[in-house]
Each structure stands twice: as C-alpha cells, then as structure tokens.
Design a protein around this motif. Structure first.
Motif, PDB file in Angstrom:
ATOM      1  N   ARG A  78       0.606  -1.115   0.134  1.00  0.00           N
ATOM      2  CA  ARG A  78       0.181   0.175  -0.178  1.00  0.00           C
ATOM      3  C   ARG A  78       0.725   1.334   0.263  1.00  0.00           C
ATOM      4  O   ARG A  78       0.440   2.480  -0.260  1.00  0.00           O
ATOM      5  N   HIS A  79       2.095   1.035   0.225  1.00  0.00           N
ATOM      6  CA  HIS A  79       3.132   2.395   0.316  1.00  0.00           C
ATOM      7  C   HIS A  79       3.766   2.396  -0.853  1.00  0.00           C
ATOM      8  O   HIS A  79       4.822   3.174  -0.987  1.00  0.00           O
ATOM      9  N   SER A  80       3.528   1.403  -1.920  1.00  0.00           N
ATOM     10  CA  SER A  80       4.059   1.468  -3.174  1.00  0.00           C
ATOM     11  C   SER A  80       3.490   2.431  -4.157  1.00  0.00           C
ATOM     12  O   SER A  80       2.242   2.536  -4.000  1.00  0.00           O
ATOM     13  N   THR A  81       4.117   2.843  -5.137  1.00  0.00           N
ATOM     14  CA  THR A  81       3.160   3.626  -5.996  1.00  0.00           C
ATOM     15  C   THR A  81       1.981   2.822  -6.596  1.00  0.00           C
ATOM     16  O   THR A  81       0.838   3.570  -6.946  1.00  0.00           O
ATOM     17  N   ARG A  82       2.275   1.750  -7.065  1.00  0.00           N
ATOM     18  CA  ARG A  82       1.340   0.772  -7.629  1.00  0.00           C
ATOM     19  C   ARG A  82       0.102   0.766  -6.606  1.00  0.00           C
ATOM     20  O   ARG A  82      -0.911   0.504  -6.779  1.00  0.00           O
ATOM     21  N   GLY A  83       0.532   0.204  -5.366  1.00  0.00           N
ATOM     22  CA  GLY A  83      -0.457  -0.101  -4.167  1.00  0.00           C
ATOM     23  C   GLY A  83      -1.504   1.201  -3.936  1.00  0.00           C
ATOM     24  O   GLY A  83      -2.713   1.129  -3.927  1.00  0.00           O
ATOM     25  N   ARG A  84      -0.749   2.444  -4.045  1.00  0.00           N
ATOM     26  CA  ARG A  84      -1.556   3.559  -4.054  1.00  0.00           C
ATOM     27  C   ARG A  84      -2.498   3.668  -5.063  1.00  0.00           C
ATOM     28  O   ARG A  84      -3.607   4.299  -4.963  1.00  0.00           O
ATOM     29  N   ALA A  85      -1.994   3.393  -6.285  1.00  0.00           N
ATOM     30  CA  ALA A  85      -2.942   3.438  -7.427  1.00  0.00           C
ATOM     31  C   ALA A  85      -3.901   2.586  -7.459  1.00  0.00           C
ATOM     32  O   ALA A  85      -5.054   3.211  -8.139  1.00  0.00           O
ATOM     33  N   ARG A  86      -3.741   1.492  -6.863  1.00  0.00           N
ATOM     34  CA  ARG A  86      -4.843   0.412  -6.777  1.00  0.00           C
ATOM     35  C   ARG A  86      -5.899   0.954  -5.970  1.00  0.00           C
ATOM     36  O   ARG A  86      -6.969   0.573  -5.903  1.00  0.00           O
ATOM     37  N   LEU A  87      -5.338   1.492  -4.527  1.00  0.00           N
ATOM     38  CA  LEU A  87      -6.416   2.083  -3.773  1.00  0.00           C
ATOM     39  C   LEU A  87      -7.147   3.141  -4.238  1.00  0.00           C
ATOM     40  O   LEU A  87      -8.615   3.272  -3.913  1.00  0.00           O
ATOM     41  N   LEU A  88      -6.696   4.093  -5.111  1.00  0.00           N
ATOM     42  CA  LEU A  88      -7.546   5.037  -5.562  1.00  0.00           C
ATOM     43  C   LEU A  88      -8.489   4.566  -6.613  1.00  0.00           C
ATOM     44  O   LEU A  88      -9.606   4.917  -6.776  1.00  0.00           O
ATOM     45  N   HIS A  89      -7.990   3.458  -7.429  1.00  0.00           N
ATOM     46  CA  HIS A  89      -9.061   2.699  -8.403  1.00  0.00           C
ATOM     47  C   HIS A  89     -10.038   2.081  -7.417  1.00  0.00           C
ATOM     48  O   HIS A  89     -11.139   2.538  -8.020  1.00  0.00           O
ATOM     49  N   ALA A 125      -6.487   7.628   2.750  1.00  0.00           N
ATOM     50  CA  ALA A 125      -5.502   8.784   3.332  1.00  0.00           C
ATOM     51  C   ALA A 125      -4.479   8.170   4.023  1.00  0.00           C
ATOM     52  O   ALA A 125      -3.286   8.717   3.894  1.00  0.00           O
ATOM     53  N   GLU A 126      -4.657   6.994   4.619  1.00  0.00           N
ATOM     54  CA  GLU A 126      -3.376   6.665   5.565  1.00  0.00           C
ATOM     55  C   GLU A 126      -2.485   6.182   4.327  1.00  0.00           C
ATOM     56  O   GLU A 126      -1.274   6.187   4.834  1.00  0.00           O
ATOM     57  N   ALA A 127      -2.704   5.272   3.246  1.00  0.00           N
ATOM     58  CA  ALA A 127      -1.723   5.074   2.378  1.00  0.00           C
ATOM     59  C   ALA A 127      -0.917   6.157   1.783  1.00  0.00           C
ATOM     60  O   ALA A 127       0.415   5.972   1.499  1.00  0.00           O
TER      61      ALA A 127
END
Length: 893
Positions: A506-517, A535-537
């Motif tokens: 969740r703290h990778s660029t991909r993880g954050r993009a997936r959470l936004l997705h 927000a946490e990520a």
C-alpha cells in the motif's frame, strides 16, 4: 489486480511465515470451500495473480535464500525471494540464475516457476523449467509433496493418467518449440523417455495445482565480461528475418525492437529496427557483426553503456503502454511466440491484422526465440471496444497457431488466453489438461478460472468499474509492472522511497494507484474521497515525484495525492500541518515584513509548533531576507522583490573580456532562498555576474510557485497564488532562474496544469531554467573556477524527476568536482519530514543512499545539495553543512 487487464476481489489475504502456515491456510480454505491464489510480485500480465478467494502473499515472509551450493551450482530458495536478491547473492561465486525477465528487480522465484518465466537470456540458458531441480509443493487441503525427477512425490493417480495417454503426450503437445509455455505445456516432460520430470511439468501451472513452498534451482556460470552488439536494420521485418540466423553464433541474447518503441534513444546504430545481441566476449561480438547482414552496428564493451541500452529494453513493458501520441495501450496479447524462422512472416501478418482492426501497438521482445511482446490500444471500456478485443483475440490466436506458435511464450495464459487453448492444442489435449489439474487438485480450489475451465477473456476487466472521469483515466494508467516495488536503492532512481522503507504494497506507487482505483470504483472502498484507507496509504507518500520519471508509464502519485487531499479535506478543518507548512510562504512573508525573524527563531527553539513533529528542530529564519539584503548592498530601497538590474562589472565577460550584448536573466526569489537561505541567492548573483549576465528580479511584488499549497492539497489556494504571481510578473521576456529545484519543478509542471487556460502560465513554465541550465545556455563560453575537489551530497528528487540534472553534471565536471551525488530521496521532502508520524520513514530514506555516501566521503570532500530540504536533512542527520552549487562556485571565485 496484477499487471493485467483484470480485477477480481478476494475475500482475504494471508501472509504465511513458513510451509506450515501455507498448509494450515490450505486446510482451512479446503474445509470452507474457498479458493486459494498464490501470489508473488503480482507482475503477472494475464490475470493469474488475481482471485476471488484467499490470496497467499508469499513475498512478505517467505522470501529467504535458504542456501547456496557453489560446487553443485544449486540454490535453495523460498517462493517470495526476488530474483535480483538471488543473483546478487550468487554473483561472488561467478554464478547467476539464467532466466531473467525484465521485471528481475521485483519478480519472485515462485512467480517465475508459476509462469515458467524466461527473459532475455533464454536462448542461452532456457526457461525457468529448464533451471528447476526440485520443488516442495503443498496441495489444496494441506498435503505436502516433494517432486523432482521420477515418480517420487507424485499425487495419487498421476502415473496412471500418463500411462493411459502416452500417444497423446507424444503427438499432441506441439513438438520441441522452446517457447511453448501455454497451458500445461510441460506435461510431456512426464513421458518415460523424458525421465518423468515432475518438477519441470509443474512449472508453468500458474498456481492451479498447488503452492510452491521451496525450490532447488540450478545456477549457471555468469559471463565475466559480456559484450553487447547492437545491429541496425532497415525495418522490423528485416530484423526479425535476421534473428534466427544469429543463433549458430551461440549468443546469450537476441532481443529486437523497432523505432516506434525506441523513440529517439541515443547510442543506437543507423536503422529503424535493432537487434540487441549479447556475446560472451568482444571477439565473439565482433565476429558476429562481421557475419551479420546488418545495415549498421555498434559494439558496446563499457558496462555503463550496456546498462543504459538495456534499460530501454527493460522499461519496454511500461513504455510500450504509451503510444507516440500519448494514448494508452494495454496487455492481453503480450507474449505470443512462433518458431524463430517464422518470426518475420508472422510479424508482417500481425501488423496487417492490427491495421484491419484499427488497432496500434509496438512489438518488441525475444526475437531469437520468436517471442513477441506488444501492448495494444484496445478500448476495454465501451461494449463495442470489448467486442473488438474479443474478436481480435480469436483471430490472433488462429494466426499464431497457423505459424506453429504458442499463445504464451513466457507470461502464461491466465484469463487472457486460456479460453483459446483449444485452438492451439485441440479438444483432446485440453481434456487431458483438465484431468491433470484434477489429479493434483480434485476439489478445484487452486486458482480456479485459469488454464482449465477458464473464465471468458472479456470478463472481470478492471476498467469496467471506473467512472468516466479524467482522474479515473490517470489512475488506470498504472498497469502494475511494479517497478516501484524494487528494493534496490542504488543508482540515480528515486521511486518508491516509502515502499523501500516499509515493504508494504500500500506504500508503493502501484499500491496507492490500486487503492485510488478502488476508491473510484466504490465497491470495496465505499466512502469515496473521505476514505480513511486511502488517506492512510497516501500519508507516507513523500511527494518526491520519483514515479513521474521512474515509472515506465509515468504515474504521478504526487499529483494524485494533491488531488486526493484537495477533495478529502474540502469543507473541513485540515490538519494543523497543512496550515503551518502549507501556508509557509505567507507566514514567512509576514514575519519578514514585521521584522520578527529573531523572535520567531527564539520561539521555535523553545516552543513546539502545533501540528509539527517534536523530533525535528525548525530551520532558523534569515535575519534579513535575500531581496532586502541584496537591495541594501546595491544602495536601493527594500521592495518585496529586488527590482533594479545588477549590471556585470567591466571585464567580467567570457574569459575576462568585456561583455557584449549582455543577456539579462530574472532571478526568482523562491520562499526558501528568500527567507531561509539567502546565502544561496547572493552566491548565484555573484556567479551569474561573473559569467557576464545581467541579473534582475521580478518587478511586480511578491511571487510564489505555490509549491507548499500544492503539496498539501490546497489547490484552490494554489490557483489564487499562481494567478497573483502571473499578474505580478507581467510579460515574461527573460529566462527565469530558479535556484530551488522543487520550486522550478512546480513552475514547470504544476503551474500549467493548474492554470491550463492562462497562456501566461505556459510562457512562464517555458522560461524557467535551473542555475546550471542558465549558465550553459546563456554563458556557454564562461569558464567556472576550478575547484578540483571530491563532492558528495544529494540530487533533489524533483530535479531528477522533472528537470533533469545533465547540465548540473556538466557544470560540476567543468569545475573539477569529482564524484556522484546520491540518488533516491533525502527523506525530508519539504513538509513531509516535519509532519507527525513521518520521522522514522524520513530517516530510513536518508539511510538508503545519502547518509552512507556522506560517511564514505573524505574530510576534504565538498557537500552539495541544491534543495533546501536536502540541505536541512544533511545538517540534521549528517551533521555537516551542505551548500548550493552556486555557493561552491562563488567560493571558487
């Protein structure tokens, strides 16, 4: 999601610590009838690392290199071990693991076994299946198997299945084509004349048979000094036709790509398509060049030059996603393979098929083995587009089969191609695949929907859940190749410092993009822009912008974070740090106007500032702002920004001559230079004068790039500040020199993005120059003072990502500054390091490259950091004073 077009929502994720945990999870899931999906780095391109049941994340704990036997040339590995970690460990023995996908910095051995991965060196060392000796496998329900060669460890009924289908295995599997990866393509390894290679047959099963908990892999001798021959051809077809003819020279690689992928890369020979051929030594490389019927060729012996060229190829999985016009292209038909002798003819027909469907893509790949990668601009959103995707897929499958090829050449079929396997193998072999699956997994719990009884290739598309908004389009840009998950902090790259600090997806660029997705989809994350999970990520995103340049598809998480914060806090009271640090230019301007710098410094030393961490001291304010002190030096009044031109002294032109037609540059008084580090501004004026330039300041009052407002998501306020700045500046005619890299980056990228309809924004963005760029462009004949010293320090992450540092490198070289500045991020990152809860991550980022480099630097080394945040981090954690390049050159004068 993985790196494919697909999305399936699991019921949960388990991160097992050992094989016993894996067995326990498989027992529980079998009792409950819940499917299981083993997952490594999640870089699978066909959807096989997604699932609706329990996902086993094997990267978190089961990532050890258990042992190495250099004499036997074997290693024992756990499935979550990243390939590069294995290669690093065996390099001192002169060994390596042969298969090397372009994702080698983040793909795992378990994932490679699951997909039977290959990579660029497969012409020399084969597929993963060729390099696996034994496997420890846990089946659905918890039963353990140890398999290698022979029937020992085989599940009940497997031997009988093989004995009953010998003729079909001998005649129906498609011959000895090396890249026949599709389906259970290694099933014929169970034939008695093949030695009953159970481990080989298991490779490529895509998690549908069981979970690998340990593997014994074979190692190969690494070439001591490989040499790269790059051969240029008139076009892609010529390169493809030539590839098979190079194989008798025993190359280590034969990689092909054309100009529509390379897009002007430097260092290539003449041509419109190229073969990258790695040989064991220079003699073999030059012999190959003489024998090759190429238009032009270069032989690269320098390792750095080879790495630069290989980076073009390794980033292709991402760069191929962006077509020359900026449109996105997608996986799905990523790695079809045909016999190498058929490659040229296949590519010509493939290009014609694309054109017939109105599609575009840029083929590249392992031409020496006939394996072609391509991303295609499918419309995977509209019903018509998805229907065309389906029709094209069927026609392409038929084309591949007509050329004797394999639907998958190394990435596996997953959901993208498994539905089409009957076209390649026929119904009898596909029924045999089903029986093989049922022997290993009679309950059908292992990764259902893949390979056997598959889902349709147009189901579960990840785009279907997204709203039709520009932000959703940006978020969908992340294709999941996971370059942000690399743990290697070496080199100039920046992305992704928070992932390397925490190791959490969740703290990778991909993880954050997936959470936004998921936030935009609204199915799992249901509270939209108010989401606490998102927000946490994003809280640990440093806003370093490293992903903007390092991500192969240009995901810009710093901008996404700003937009999220803008919506997240809309209409609500924000964290105090957003007001304290986000409004920093306003606070500092007021303190300076009231001449309260000394009082503010005293208060900061004794009183904690609300909303900021107490683990850091605030940097002191300058007693006199830069423009006020400069005006005083020039016997001027003290306006908000210095107005009068500072003319160069006679004799200060190039090489000491009188200046002629002296250029004028505008020195931007950024907030940090103005109120916190005026010494950098004074040094810059002195150096620019010495270079024969006139220096002026903005004439219309205070100016600001709005960086702090953007980074805290106060976008409405940022637009007002930028509009006021443009009005104050008026017509920008001279180049604008910005000393602070983060401010220069904000003016170049954030300004035109926030005010797209204001032509003044584009003009100012185009006028921005860094200090080094100004000297190189407007005083090209000026000779800087020779410092002849070693230098250490930090390249600002925004400079790396947005501005580039080529001019800085050349200026340092001309000044005799020897050494490299650290890559990565210093970890302070503007407001990030001063916010509560960020200190440990901030320090961890500094410990990656910056602080070790400072400790290794000799006592005589100069320390350079053009970014004020970087200089602050160096002072607070490194205990030394870093200076702007302008200061170093001014001292030299």
């Amino acid at each position: 999601m993985d790196a494919s077009n697909y999305r399936r929502v699991p019921v949960g994720v388990v991160a097992p610590r050992d094989a016993e945990d894996v067995a326990a999870a498989l027992r529980v899931c079998a009792e409950a009838g819940v499917p299981v999906v083993p997952r490594g780095g999640g870089t699978s391109i066909a959807g096989q690392a997604t699932g609706t049941g329990v996902v086993l994340d094997l990267t978190r704990h089961m990532n050890a290199l258990v042992s190495v036997d250099p004499a036997a040339r074997t290693a024992v590995v756990q499935p979550g071990l990243v390939l590069d970690r294995l290669r690093d460990a065996v390099r001192p023995y002169g060994l390596t693991f042969g298969p090397d996908p372009s994702t080698h910095s983040r793909c795992t051995l378990g994932g490679m076994i699951g997909n039977n991965a290959c990579g660029a060196h497969s012409v020399a060392w084969g597929t993963t299946a060729d390099n696996v000796a034994e496997l420890a496998v846990t089946a659905y329900g918890g039963a353990a198997h140890r398999i290698g060669a022979g029937w020992s460890g085989a599940p009940k009924g497997l031997r009988e299945l093989v004995d009953g289908n010998l003729a079909l295995l001998r005649t129906g599997m498609g011959g000895g084509f090396s890249r026949r990866i599709s389906g259970y393509g290694g099933l014929d390894a169970l034939l008695p004349e093949r030695g009953v290679e159970l481990a080989r047959a298991f490779c490529g099963s895509e998690g549908t048979l069981g979970v690998v908990t340990e593997a014994v892999v074979r190692l190969v001798e690494a070439p001591r000094a490989p040499v790269l021959a790059v051969l240029g051809y008139a076009d892609e077809s010529a390169a493809a036709d030539a590839a098979a003819g190079l194989l008798p020279h025993r190359p280590l690689t034969v990689e092909g790509m054309a100009e529509d992928l390379v897009r002007g890369a430097a260092g290539l020979p003449r041509g419109r398509a190229w073969l990258f051929v790695e040989m064991r030594d220079e003699g073999a490389a030059r012999e190959l060049v003489r024998a090759a019927d190429a238009l032009d060729a270069v032989v690269v012996t320098d390792p750095a030059g080879q790495r630069a060229l290989w980076r073009i190829r390794e980033d292709a999985a991402g760069t191929a996603t962006r077509l020359p016009g900026g449109e996105m292209a997608w996986p799905g038909w990523e790695d079809c393979a045909v016999p190498p002798a058929r490659l040229g003819a296949y590519l010509r027909e493939f290009r014609a098929l694309l054109a017939a469907h109105g599609l575009r893509g840029s083929p590249y790949g392992h031409f020496g083995e006939g394996c072609v990668h391509v991303r295609i601009d499918f419309d995977l959103v509209s019903a018509d587009g998805v229907a065309r995707f389906r029709t094209f897929s069927g026609e392409l499958a038929d084309l591949v089969v007509a050329h004797g090829g394999s639907l998958s050449g190394e990435h596996g079929d997953g959901q993208a191609r498994a539905e089409l396997l009957p076209r390649m193998y026929g119904p009898e072999v596909v029924r045999l695949f089903g029986a093989y699956k049922d022997v290993w997994d009679p309950a059908g719990g292992m990764n259902p929907g893949m390979l056997v009884r598959p889902a349709r290739l147009d189901e579960n598309l990840r785009f279907a859940v997204l709203p039709a908004t520009p932000f959703a389009g940006e978020v969908a840009r992340c294709v999941g190749v996971a370059k942000c998950r690399t743990t290697d902090a070496g080199g100039p790259g920046v992305m992704c410092p928070s992932y390397r600090a925490t190791g959490e997806e969740r703290h990778s660029t991909r993880g954050r993009a997936r959470l936004l997705h998921e936030m935009l989809a609204g199915e799992i994350v249901r509270d939209g822009w108010r989401s606490a999970e998102v927000a946490e990520a994003l809280d640990l995103c440093l806003g370093c912008k490293g992903c903007l340049s390092d991500c192969p598809v240009g995901v810009d998480m710093a901008t996404y974070k700003s937009q999220f914060l803008h919506h997240h806090w809309s209409g609500r009271v924000r964290p105090l740090a957003h007001y304290a640090l986000g409004g920093l230019p306003t606070w500092l301007r007021r303190i300076a106007a009231l001449r309260l710098a000394r009082a503010a410094n005293t208060a900061a030393r004794h009183l904690p500032l609300p909303g900021l961490t107490r683990q850091r001291a605030l940097p002191p304010l300058a007693a006199v702002p830069f423009t006020r002190s400069l005006a005083a030096q020039q016997h001027l009044s003290a306006p908000p920004a210095f107005e009068a031109r500072v003319r160069a002294e006679p004799g200060s032109g190039p090489q000491g001559t009188a200046p002629t037609a002296t250029p004028t540059v505008t020195l931007w008084p950024d907030t940090f230079t103005e109120y916190l580090a005026p010494e950098a501004g004074h040094a810059a004026v002195r150096v620019l004068q010495a270079a024969g330039l006139n220096v002026s300041g903005p004439r219309g009052g205070s100016v600001c790039c709005a960086l702090t407002y953007v980074s805290t998501g106060r976008l409405d306020r940022a637009r007002k500040v930028l509009h006021r700045t443009l009005t104050a500046l008026g017509d920008v005619r001279a180049p604008v020199v910005v000393l602070e890299p983060s401010c220069a980056a904000a003016l170049r990228t954030d300004l035109p993005a926030l005010l797209p309809d204001d032509p003044r924004a584009a003009r100012l963005a185009a006028a921005v120059r860094t200090f080094a760029e100004t000297l190189e462009e407007y005083a090209p004949d000026w000779r800087p003072p020779r410092l002849d010293r070693a230098v250490a320090g930090q390249t600002h992450c925004h400079q790396h990502a947005v501005l580039g540092d080529a001019a800085d490198r050349r200026l340092r070289e001309r000044a005799g500054l020897v050494g490299e500045l650290s890559g990565g991020c210093c970890g302070l990152a503007g407001n990030f390091g001063f916010e509560p809860g960020h200190h440990e991550v901030s320090v961890a980022c500094a410990e990656e490259q910056l602080l070790p480099a400072l400790r290794a630097a000799g006592p005589e080394a100069l320390v350079q950091a053009d970014g004020f945040s970087c200089r602050t981090q160096i002072a607070q954690l490194g205990g030394v004073r870093a200076r702007h390049l302008a200061e170093l050159l001014a001292d030299g004068l």
